[in-house]
Design a protein around this motif. Sequence first.
Motif, PDB file in Angstrom:
ATOM      1  N   ARG A 280       0.840  -1.182   0.000  1.00 49.33           N
ATOM      2  CA  ARG A 280       0.000   0.000   0.000  1.00 49.33           C
ATOM      3  C   ARG A 280       0.886   1.247   0.000  1.00 49.33           C
ATOM      4  O   ARG A 280       2.114   1.164   0.075  1.00 49.33           O
ATOM      5  CB  ARG A 280      -0.919  -0.005   1.219  1.00 49.33           C
TER       6      ARG A 280
ATOM      7  N   THR B  92      -3.655  -5.382  -3.921  1.00 44.83           N
ATOM      8  CA  THR B  92      -4.846  -6.232  -3.974  1.00 44.83           C
ATOM      9  C   THR B  92      -4.767  -7.282  -5.084  1.00 44.83           C
ATOM     10  O   THR B  92      -5.742  -7.988  -5.330  1.00 44.83           O
ATOM     11  CB  THR B  92      -6.096  -5.366  -4.199  1.00 44.83           C
TER      12      THR B  92
ATOM     13  N   ARG C 187     -12.385  -5.465  -3.994  1.00 36.60           N
ATOM     14  CA  ARG C 187     -12.020  -6.799  -3.510  1.00 36.60           C
ATOM     15  C   ARG C 187     -12.612  -7.895  -4.386  1.00 36.60           C
ATOM     16  O   ARG C 187     -12.048  -8.980  -4.512  1.00 36.60           O
ATOM     17  CB  ARG C 187     -12.490  -6.977  -2.062  1.00 36.60           C
TER      18      ARG C 187
END
Length: 614
Positions: free
Chosen positions: A79, A104, A578
């Motif tokens: 991140r 992700t 997600r």
Amino acid sequence: MQELDVPRLTEPPVAGGLADSVFTAVRRTPDRVQFSLSAPGGQWEPVTARRFAGEVLAVAGGLLSQGVGFGDRVAVMSRTRYEWTLAAYALWSIGAVVVPVYPTSSTEQVRDILRDTGAIGCFVENENHAMTVAAAHGPHNPLTRLWQMDQGALDELRTEGAAVDPAYVHRLRSAVQPGHTALICYTSGTTGRPKGCVLTHANLIAECDTLSLGWGGLLAAPGEEASLVAFLPLAHCYGLVVVVSSVRVGVNVAFQPDPSPQALLPTLAAFRPTFLYAVPYIFERLFRAARLKARQSGRSALFERAVRSAVHYAAAEQRGKAGQGSGPGPRLRLRHALYDRLVYARVRAVLGGRVRNAVSGGSPLARELGLFLAGCGITVYDGYGLTETAAAVTAQPVGAVRHGTVGRPLPGNAVRIADDDEILVRGDVVFAGYYNDPAATEAALRDGWFSTGDLGRLDPDGYLVITGRKKDIIITSGGKSISPLLLEEELRGHPLISGCLVVGDNRPYVAALITLDEESVAGWLALKGRDPQEPAALVTDEELLGHVRRAVSRANSRVSRAESIRTFRVLPHEFGSREGLLTPSLKIRRSAVIERYAREIDELYGTRPSRRAL
């Protein structure tokens, strides 16, 4: 065919790379605060230019001691945080190539990137990322080194680097040339498999220095230290350019790894930046939060009047600057001053109170939202760019923002509108090609022009207006070609709607999948005196559907009958990253949504009429 070419503000570099600016800063302003790290008790730990350069040098030495060399590819999966930036500059200091990986990313996506680039090492943020990389490792993967940030890997590299002669690092840094590869940055994959874009040091230097020279005066008010919060993914070219630009010009950067409004807004209020880089989603959420708070405090009518006044005020100002009017009249100025005390100051306070200018990128910002923010005293400079153009290739001129457009070509670049309305670009920021994909490179780059795949037009003053994307064009079974952008933007502007995907390819008419804004709906229910409801119940709530139906009707009034939405389906949940339905820059992955909701789309075109049909 339309075309506009804008002369350079600065000549291309003839030597050196991105890491040079770190050591130039030490010589010029060693005590300048380059970064602010979150510390216990709501404090901020300063990282000076001297400290940052020392840490870059030490980590670079540690990488050399572990066998990383000039030209090696090294992935970074994390991140947005200080350690990401430190790792990147250490790699650039020894002539290595940074391969950003979205935190992700799935195992399959990581496997493809590692195999494609031949990365020999990877920085990861945490154990979950380490497990993903381990699962992606295969027999044809040369990866042999893994550094985990939250396990002190950078401290270990700094310790090992102490034994390496700094002069050796500087010799390698001096060998870096502008045409050398700095990044292999993968596209977000909204319309297909991600491709690795080869961006050189020269590409990124041209982007950063052009923006700094032309737009640097917007970063802070006179006498203020320029500062910003970096929260956009550093694996996305836009987010990375924000930080690289800040290092080159000396902007104080704080980091927020979590870009959700719940985490971001408190950070903005605490750090109080002077400037904001964001994507339309963030500005939309800011507006929705302000509207919801007004409703909860019983000031909804006041807020809506203030919104209309802000839009009218900013629109009048825009017309006046364009020579199309005299600007806001006396009565409008009086109303604007009143609402500034009652409403607009509160909106500015959400961002910390010091932001007067901002940039929006990633996708076009809705005109009405841009006008509202301008009316609140926050001028948003909307721009347009792609990974292949090292972020922005157009931007709003300083003091001449035209909301509803994405500005004019950046100096050193040109924009051409082809006969089929596709946007072609050429210039200093255009990438070198797709890594290991000569066929895709040849298809995208012709005679120096990059085919963006986006559709648009240049207005009489050279401002670019985005009208859609070629691959998003819907062709109904009746042969009608439709760009969904206008309808989708119009519906997303409704306070209860968070997302919209228009469908209709090879279908008899246009339909839409619509998602609700959970916070706004919860506030709406409370104002109605109704109990909270489960998402599954909300999609059949007739009163709520009535609001959505009217919003669709208003959107339809902007297009012809053949282009209008005939039926829609409200989904129980918002599109999420997600689930792979949003890119890391929060754009909808059309193909993924269509695949995920294939049954619901088929039902919209069933023989039985939909109860939500218009």
